[in-house]
Enzyme design. Structure first.
Site, PDB file in Angstrom:
ATOM      1  N   GLY A 222       4.276 -75.687 -31.987  1.00 47.71           N
ATOM      2  CA  GLY A 222       3.526 -76.560 -32.977  1.00 47.71           C
ATOM      3  C   GLY A 222       2.254 -76.848 -32.497  1.00 47.71           C
TER       4      GLY A 222
ATOM      5  N   GLY B 222      -0.855 -79.686 -32.796  1.00 44.16           N
ATOM      6  CA  GLY B 222      -1.180 -81.152 -32.531  1.00 44.16           C
ATOM      7  C   GLY B 222      -0.770 -81.622 -31.032  1.00 44.16           C
ATOM      8  N   HIS B 223      -0.659 -80.479 -30.120  1.00 47.13           N
ATOM      9  CA  HIS B 223      -0.457 -80.793 -28.724  1.00 47.13           C
ATOM     10  C   HIS B 223      -1.636 -80.153 -28.144  1.00 47.13           C
ATOM     11  CE1 HIS B 223       3.613 -81.566 -29.767  1.00 47.13           C
ATOM     12  NE2 HIS B 223       3.902 -80.274 -30.176  1.00 47.13           N
TER      13      HIS B 223
ATOM     14  N   LYS C  59       9.452 -73.898 -25.224  1.00 45.96           N
ATOM     15  CA  LYS C  59       9.569 -75.365 -24.876  1.00 45.96           C
ATOM     16  C   LYS C  59      10.991 -75.622 -25.491  1.00 45.96           C
ATOM     17  CE  LYS C  59       5.842 -77.203 -26.597  1.00 45.96           C
ATOM     18  NZ  LYS C  59       5.429 -76.091 -27.263  1.00 45.96           N
TER      19      LYS C  59
ATOM     20  N   HIS D 269       6.752 -85.268 -30.265  1.00 44.05           N
ATOM     21  CA  HIS D 269       6.238 -85.110 -31.801  1.00 44.05           C
ATOM     22  C   HIS D 269       6.593 -86.330 -32.500  1.00 44.05           C
ATOM     23  CE1 HIS D 269       7.837 -81.305 -29.898  1.00 44.05           C
ATOM     24  NE2 HIS D 269       7.059 -80.851 -30.792  1.00 44.05           N
TER      25      HIS D 269
END
Lengths: 333, 215
Positions: A53, A55-56, A104, A219
């Site tokens: 995803g 956002g990291h 992950k 998250h």
């Protein structure tokens, strides 16, 4: 919600446009949302593909380049990429020596990478091995959970397996390095604030001013316990002790100690935390061979940090020191 | 009268997309509590794309409608719900055999839903009671089968399935999650509805609404 965005729905493609403009040494496939080394596929070299995803950041696209990843797939915010993206990335980096997927351990990531590997093997003879990272000691690894989460060790796997691939080693050996790093690395994180997902528009969870979450993921999923905010010294103990209780880090050639910021914590505080982590490790008799301090695997604007310790040996230290040239990690090259 | 045809299943998909869009924020809120606050947004994006795909290329037969939904969800949703809902529709499409006798359509649809449910079990390596979408889909399949076996009409049987799905969804509240992100919370996952079960209940409710008056 105050963010530097246009439309919440366009955050990922617009950020990829900026990444492409800032880094001409990368090739960005905007349709599939895949970021590749401009020279991919490198003939005769094992290709490394990761993704997850968005956002990291800088993980994963910030780690694409010589000595690390060959391609990264960018999913929606906190949502794993879809199989088509992983298939496109795998094809794009296949230089004839096989492809390693670094995944992950989250239910969605594992399923989407699995489906992609099935599609690749149905359509070609490219050999794919997946290594799933699961280093978060905050999660009980049992039949009754989805297993430990993949967090900070993922950055170390990408660096160390990337260096092994750059040396021209075969797929099975590169995969073994990745598995060994995952098996000997452990992490624990904490949050001072929630993050705000652009599409949701408000903080994912409420955390009072005087409380913090210990055992947080990346998250905005709540941690395992909520406790009063404590001095950094005590927080360092809360993070390091569960790691040392899970895996003996003494002996050997020392550890690679990684203090990671969650996105909303200044480097000033991360260095302060690193000093506290060093103190806790000294007291526990754990030597530090190498370190990494900074925000490398973030959770949007969350304030907080994680600690990752990797029990190193000669080979892993040599791979750590090997040259790397990516947007967010570069030395020796 | 043809009961389960491409038009009927397209209507089902449209109604599911409408409900997901309408309850997008509710689903995301449920996911904020025990997950990562994206379920409503992701499923809404996927179902909007699925409806657009059905409009762009209207399917010739009911299985083709389900297959279009499956491939669109797998391509657009990501996360866990993409592969899980995608697998549900893909397996349902593969199993759907309506034949020529409309009186068998109810059983054909029930077999397809059961195959989709089994697909979700296989893909997610989960079982009932893990606090997942299976907790709504499982009771729905059982209730659908039982109602048809008791001689109920298709739409009445789907109504019973929708009711069972809603009960199954509500029954996830006290459960401790054993799969997916919610499982990281351990006991703290209890006291919240499972967002996957909530969206799965919408899927069954949409079938009951869209196929009302048929069969």
């Amino acid at each position: 919600m105050k963010k530097l965005i246009n439309d919440p729905a366009d955050v990922v493609p617009e950020a990829l446009r900026g990444l492409a403009a800032a880094h001409p040494e990368l090739r960005v496939d905007h349709e599939d949302r895949v970021v590749l080394r401009a020279d991919a596929p490198v003939q005769g070299k094992v290709g490394l593909v990761s993704g997850g995803g968005s956002g990291h950041e800088p993980m994963h696209a910030g780690f694409v380049g010589m000595g690390m990843l060959d391609a990264a797939c960018a999913g929606e915010v906190f949502t794993s990429p879809v199989p088509d993206q992983v298939v496109a990335a795998t094809r794009g980096v296949d230089g004839g020596a096989g492809v390693l997927h670094v995944v992950k351990n989250y239910t969605g990531d594992v399923m989407n990478f699995e489906m992609a590997a099935e599609l690749v093997s149905a359509e070609s003879d490219t050999e794919v091995i997946a290594v799933v990272t699961d280093d978060d000691v905050a999660v009980q690894d049992s039949l009754y959970t989805a297993g430990r989460r993949g967090v900070g060790v993922t950055v170390l796997v990408e660096k160390l397996a990337g260096a092994a691939a750059e040396e021209g080693r075969p797929l099975a050996e590169v995969a073994d390095v990745a598995k060994r790093v995952n098996a000997t690395g452990r992490s624990m994180g904490m949050a001072l604030t929630s993050c705000t997902v652009p599409a949701a528009g408000r903080p994912t969870f409420d955390l009072p001013d005087d409380e913090m979450e210990i055992g947080i993921g990346i998250h905005g999923e709540p941690g395992r316990r909520r406790v009063p905010v404590a001095p950094a010294r005590e927080i360092a103990e809360m993070l390091v002790e569960p790691i040392l209780a899970d895996l003996d880090m003494t002996g050997g050639d020392g550890v690679i100690a990684f203090v990671n910021g969650m996105g909303g914590t200044p480097l000033l505080e991360l260095y302060l935390m690193y000093a506290e982590v060093v103190a806790v490790l000294e007291k526990a008799g754990v030597g530090i061979a190498r370190n990494l301090v900074g925000s490398y695997m973030t959770s949007l604007d969350m304030a907080g940090c994680s600690v990752t310790l990797l029990r190193a040996d000669d080979e892993l230290l040599r791979l750590w020191d090997a040259p790397v040239r990516t947007p967010s990690l570069r030395w020796g090259a | 009268m043809t009961v389960v045809d491409a038009a009927a299943l397209t209507a089902w998909v449209r109604e599911f997309a409408r409900l997901v869009h309408e309850q997008r924020d509710t689903l995301t809120q449920l996911d904020s509590a025990i997950g990562d606050a994206d379920h409503g947004a992701n499923l809404d994006r996927g179902m909007t794309a699925a409806v657009a795909a059905l409009e762009a290329t209207p399917p010739d037969d009911p299985a083709a409608a389900l297959k279009t939904v499956a491939t669109t969800l797998i391509k657009t949703v990501g996360g866990a719900s993409g592969p899980l809902y995608g697998t549900f529709f893909l397996r349902a499409a593969g199993a759907l055999d309506v034949g020529t006798d409309p009186t068998h359509h109810g059983r054909a649809l029930a077999a397809a839903l059961r195959a989709g449910y089994d697909g979700v079990i296989a893909r997610g390596k989960a079982e009932r009671g893990d606090k997942t979408m299976l907790d709504a889909l499982g009771p729905a399949c059982d209730a659908f089968d039982e109602a048809l076996a008791a001689g109920k009409a298709l739409d009445e049987a789907l109504g019973a399935a929708a009711e069972a799905a809603a009960q199954g969804r509500d029954a996830t509240e006290p459960l401790i999650a054993r799969k997916g992100r919610a499982s990281y919370l351990g006991e703290r996952s209890a006291g919240h509805l499972d967002p996957g079960a909530a969206s799965a209940a919408l899927l069954v409710e949409a079938a009951a609404t869209a196929l009302a008056g048929r069969g």
